[in-house]
Design a protein around this motif. Structure first.
Motif, PDB file in Angstrom:
ATOM      1  N   UNK A 129       0.825  -1.209   0.000  1.00 10.80           N
ATOM      2  CA  UNK A 129       0.000   0.000   0.000  1.00 10.80           C
ATOM      3  C   UNK A 129       0.861   1.261   0.000  1.00 10.80           C
ATOM      4  N   UNK A 130       1.968   1.246   0.741  1.00 12.25           N
ATOM      5  CA  UNK A 130       2.785   2.453   0.879  1.00 12.25           C
ATOM      6  C   UNK A 130       3.483   2.855  -0.416  1.00 12.25           C
ATOM      7  N   UNK A 131       3.654   1.919  -1.334  1.00 15.53           N
ATOM      8  CA  UNK A 131       4.323   2.237  -2.601  1.00 15.53           C
ATOM      9  C   UNK A 131       3.364   2.150  -3.790  1.00 15.53           C
ATOM     10  N   UNK A 132       2.119   1.796  -3.549  1.00 15.82           N
ATOM     11  CA  UNK A 132       1.099   1.876  -4.580  1.00 15.82           C
ATOM     12  C   UNK A 132       1.196   0.844  -5.675  1.00 15.82           C
ATOM     13  N   UNK A 133       1.755  -0.318  -5.384  1.00 17.39           N
ATOM     14  CA  UNK A 133       1.812  -1.392  -6.377  1.00 17.39           C
ATOM     15  C   UNK A 133       1.968  -2.716  -5.649  1.00 17.39           C
ATOM     16  N   UNK A 134       1.597  -3.792  -6.312  1.00 23.18           N
ATOM     17  CA  UNK A 134       1.776  -5.106  -5.701  1.00 23.18           C
ATOM     18  C   UNK A 134       3.190  -5.632  -5.910  1.00 23.18           C
ATOM     19  N   UNK A 135       3.816  -5.233  -7.020  1.00 23.58           N
ATOM     20  CA  UNK A 135       5.151  -5.740  -7.342  1.00 23.58           C
ATOM     21  C   UNK A 135       5.704  -4.906  -8.498  1.00 23.58           C
ATOM     22  N   UNK A 136       6.719  -4.098  -8.248  1.00 28.05           N
ATOM     23  CA  UNK A 136       7.248  -3.220  -9.297  1.00 28.05           C
ATOM     24  C   UNK A 136       7.947  -4.010 -10.401  1.00 28.05           C
ATOM     25  N   UNK A 137       8.464  -5.202 -10.090  1.00 28.19           N
ATOM     26  CA  UNK A 137       9.045  -6.051 -11.141  1.00 28.19           C
ATOM     27  C   UNK A 137       7.945  -6.567 -12.064  1.00 28.19           C
ATOM     28  N   UNK A 138       6.795  -6.891 -11.486  1.00 29.99           N
ATOM     29  CA  UNK A 138       5.633  -7.303 -12.265  1.00 29.99           C
ATOM     30  C   UNK A 138       5.182  -6.156 -13.176  1.00 29.99           C
ATOM     31  N   UNK A 139       5.245  -4.925 -12.664  1.00 27.28           N
ATOM     32  CA  UNK A 139       4.892  -3.761 -13.483  1.00 27.28           C
ATOM     33  C   UNK A 139       5.831  -3.634 -14.671  1.00 27.28           C
TER      34      UNK A 139
END
Length: 326
Positions: A86-96
């Motif tokens: 929640x604090x970084x607004x994504x579930x997984x930045x590598x997935x992004x």
């Protein structure tokens, strides 16, 4: 007993290994099996620390990385400070990043190894994205190290090293290790993590009946020239003495690679980006190789303060290396 441990570990990891990447919608994206590597004759690697705390510009920064990766193309991407919660607004930045590559027509297999944090709120991880099929992965927890102080207490953070075994068509298997060693820790703690990393590599490699090429990369937080608060060159030398070659240093004078902390050059990996709040230039990101004889090319990328044609995507620059397939 050691061999039995690895057999059990590998059996578990083979079951959890992926033949494709599952998206949130249930769709399965099949990775490209890098069939062009044999004809090309070389593999391209990129290691980059993503700077988890910079959330507002993350989408743009990942777009820049995705465009670079698809233009080259990069076969294996080693990522540190992959973030989710929640604090970084994504579930997984590598997935992004995987999704941005897919949008550009490139399929990448993904493996993530959680390091520290509170799942759902903020979690940090190492990850590997690759155009080549991943047979399985193994993860080694490294000794915890005190990296910051809170109300008079040393807070010890866990780190890890992840091995992914890649299947290279018409070539065979290649073991790639990705890690992120402690920062602002003591000499003893850094030594303990490095020793655990090298032991992990040795134990994993002795499992196989023949000698395979090995790649070990990531953010080591080790600079050969730094002597305060302790000399870090001994840790760099320990890696070299373990039989590894500093791929970026091949064909270059080692003593001239980012030797002046006050003046950043094209060899430094921190202090060379507009996102780097530090005032000291260092070379702390590496790709080391073993049983690999020919480094075709290597360069530091995303170092916009040194190279105006580059874009900064993190407080770290990236290390790009192209190695010949034996």
């Amino acid at each position: 007993m050691k061999r039995l441990f690895f057999i059990v570990t590998l059996n578990v990891l083979v079951l959890s290994g992926c033949s494709g990447i599952h998206t949130g919608s249930g769709e399965v994206i099949q990775p490209i099996h890098c069939n062009d590597v044999a004809d090309r004759g070389h593999l391209n690697f990129l290691s980059i620390n993503l700077l988890f705390s910079e959330t507002e510009t993350r989408d743009r920064r990942l777009d820049t990385i995705a465009q670079f990766v698809s233009d080259v193309p990069v076969d294996v991407i080693l990522l540190q400070e992959v973030a989710g919660g929640v604090l970084v607004g994504t579930t997984n930045s590598a997935f992004d990043l995987q999704g941005k590559l897919r949008d550009r027509g490139h399929g990448y297999d993904l493996q993530t190894a959680f390091e520290t944090g509170l799942p759902g709120l903020l979690a940090l991880a190492n990850a590997v994205l690759t155009r080549c099929e991943i047979d399985y992965k193994m993860v080694k927890r490294l000794p915890k190290a005190s990296e910051f102080e809170f109300k008079g207490h040393d807070i010890k953070l866990p780190r890890n090293a992840m091995m992914t075994r890649l299947n290279i068509p018409e070539f065979g298997k290649l073991n790639v290790y990705n890690t992120h060693l402690c920062a602002k820790c003591s000499a003893d703690e850094q030594n303990a993590q490095l020793e655990a990393l090298l032991l992990f590599v040795d134990e994993a490699e002795t499992f196989y009946p023949q000698t395979n090429p090995v790649v070990v990369g990531g953010d080591f937080n080790i600079d050969r020239f730094r002597v305060n608060p302790f000399a870090e060159g001994i840790f760099y030398n320990k890696i070299i003495n373990a039989g590894f070659t500093d791929a970026y240093a091949e064909g270059r004078s080692l003593e001239r690679l980012c030797s002046n902390t006050a003046i950043a050059d094209e060899h430094c990996t921190v202090g060379v980006s507009t996102l780097d709040a530090g005032d000291s230039a260092r070379r702390i990101d590496y790709i080391f190789v073993k049983e690999i004889k020919n480094i075709i090319t290597s360069r530091v990328v995303f170092n916009d303060l040194v190279d105006g044609s580059q874009s900064g995507v993190s407080d770290h620059a990236g290390v790009f290396v192209s190695i010949a397939v034996p």
